[in-house]
Structures are given as structure tokens and as C-alpha cells.
Scaffold this motif. Structure first.
Motif, PDB file in Angstrom:
ATOM      1  N   LEU A   1       0.689  17.399   2.562  1.00 29.21           N
ATOM      2  CA  LEU A   1       0.421  15.973   2.498  1.00 29.21           C
ATOM      3  C   LEU A   1       1.731  15.229   2.579  1.00 29.21           C
ATOM      4  O   LEU A   1       2.788  15.749   2.237  1.00 29.21           O
ATOM      5  N   THR A   2       1.656  14.004   3.082  1.00 30.54           N
ATOM      6  CA  THR A   2       2.818  13.136   3.218  1.00 30.54           C
ATOM      7  C   THR A   2       2.504  11.832   2.523  1.00 30.54           C
ATOM      8  O   THR A   2       1.439  11.252   2.744  1.00 30.54           O
ATOM      9  N   ILE A   3       3.409  11.381   1.678  1.00 29.13           N
ATOM     10  CA  ILE A   3       3.228  10.120   0.951  1.00 29.13           C
ATOM     11  C   ILE A   3       4.222   9.115   1.501  1.00 29.13           C
ATOM     12  O   ILE A   3       5.415   9.393   1.595  1.00 29.13           O
ATOM     13  N   ALA A   4       3.728   7.946   1.881  1.00 30.84           N
ATOM     14  CA  ALA A   4       4.588   6.868   2.374  1.00 30.84           C
ATOM     15  C   ALA A   4       4.321   5.629   1.532  1.00 30.84           C
ATOM     16  O   ALA A   4       3.168   5.263   1.299  1.00 30.84           O
TER      17      ALA A   4
ATOM     18  N   ASN B   1       6.919   8.057  -5.862  1.00 36.31           N
ATOM     19  CA  ASN B   1       6.951   8.889  -7.070  1.00 36.31           C
ATOM     20  C   ASN B   1       5.744   8.622  -7.959  1.00 36.31           C
ATOM     21  O   ASN B   1       5.164   9.545  -8.532  1.00 36.31           O
ATOM     22  N   ARG B   2       5.340   7.363  -8.082  1.00 35.15           N
ATOM     23  CA  ARG B   2       4.174   7.018  -8.903  1.00 35.15           C
ATOM     24  C   ARG B   2       2.911   7.631  -8.313  1.00 35.15           C
ATOM     25  O   ARG B   2       2.064   8.165  -9.023  1.00 35.15           O
ATOM     26  N   CYS B   3       2.786   7.560  -7.011  1.00 36.54           N
ATOM     27  CA  CYS B   3       1.623   8.142  -6.338  1.00 36.54           C
ATOM     28  C   CYS B   3       1.574   9.650  -6.576  1.00 36.54           C
ATOM     29  O   CYS B   3       0.529  10.201  -6.903  1.00 36.54           O
ATOM     30  N   GLU B   4       2.724  10.300  -6.417  1.00 36.76           N
ATOM     31  CA  GLU B   4       2.782  11.746  -6.648  1.00 36.76           C
ATOM     32  C   GLU B   4       2.391  12.072  -8.087  1.00 36.76           C
ATOM     33  O   GLU B   4       1.628  12.995  -8.355  1.00 36.76           O
TER      34      GLU B   4
ATOM     35  N   ALA C   1       0.834  -1.203   0.000  1.00 34.07           N
ATOM     36  CA  ALA C   1       0.000   0.000   0.000  1.00 34.07           C
ATOM     37  C   ALA C   1       0.866   1.249   0.000  1.00 34.07           C
ATOM     38  O   ALA C   1       1.916   1.290   0.627  1.00 34.07           O
ATOM     39  N   THR C   2       0.420   2.242  -0.718  1.00 35.69           N
ATOM     40  CA  THR C   2       1.010   3.570  -0.657  1.00 35.69           C
ATOM     41  C   THR C   2      -0.011   4.443   0.042  1.00 35.69           C
ATOM     42  O   THR C   2      -1.169   4.498  -0.355  1.00 35.69           O
TER      43      THR C   2
END
Length: 82
Positions: A16-19, A27-30, A4-5
Motif C-alpha cells: 500500500l502507498t499512503i499520500a 504518519n497519522r494515517c499509518e 485528503a490522505t
């Protein structure tokens, strides 16, 4: 949940924070968030509005009795003070 991202939105700071499992996942999520469909702003709800229907499952007297019981059985280390 596997691989999970997760994105955490902080409304107060407007950040926002992406983990993710890897830098590539982050990077893909962003990229997906920046290149997804256009989203339009939502209007703020009316703070004076009332719901059309409310289903109350516990009356006030029963609720307060449960609160008193919980307060009387909790240990000092776990009790909360307001």
C-alpha cells in the motif's frame, strides 16, 4: 475534497502507498491503520456463483450496433485494437 490522505492498495504486489498533505498526515494515517479495530479476512467469492438478479438495460444487438458505430467514427489515433 480538502486535506485528503489517500491510501492506494496494490493487491498484486500486496503493498500500500499512503499520500498526504504532510508527513504528519501520512504518519497519522499509518497509525490509524495499525491501531484501528481488528478486521477479519473475507472469504473469496465463489467464481461459479451467479447473481440472484441481473438488470440488463441494453440488449446484445443494440450494444453491438453501438460498438460498430463507435469503431467507424473513431480516428486512427484514438481507436483501440484487440
Amino acid at each position: 475534497m480538502r486535506d485528503a490522505t489517500i491510501v492506494v492498495f496494490d493487491n498484486l504486489k500486496q503493498t500500500l502507498t499512503i499520500a498526504g498533505e504532510s508527513l504528519a498526515a501520512v504518519n497519522r494515517c499509518e497509525w490509524e491503520m495499525n491501531h484501528g479495530p481488528e478486521l477479519f479476512a473475507l472469504s473469496a467469492p465463489d467464481p461459479r456463483a451467479a447473481p440472484e438478479y441481473v438488470d440488463v438495460s441494453v440488449d446484445d444487438e443494440t450494444y453491438m450496433a453501438r460498438v460498430r458505430r463507435a469503431k467507424s467514427t473513431s480516428s486512427p489515433a484514438t481507436s483501440f485494437r484487440s
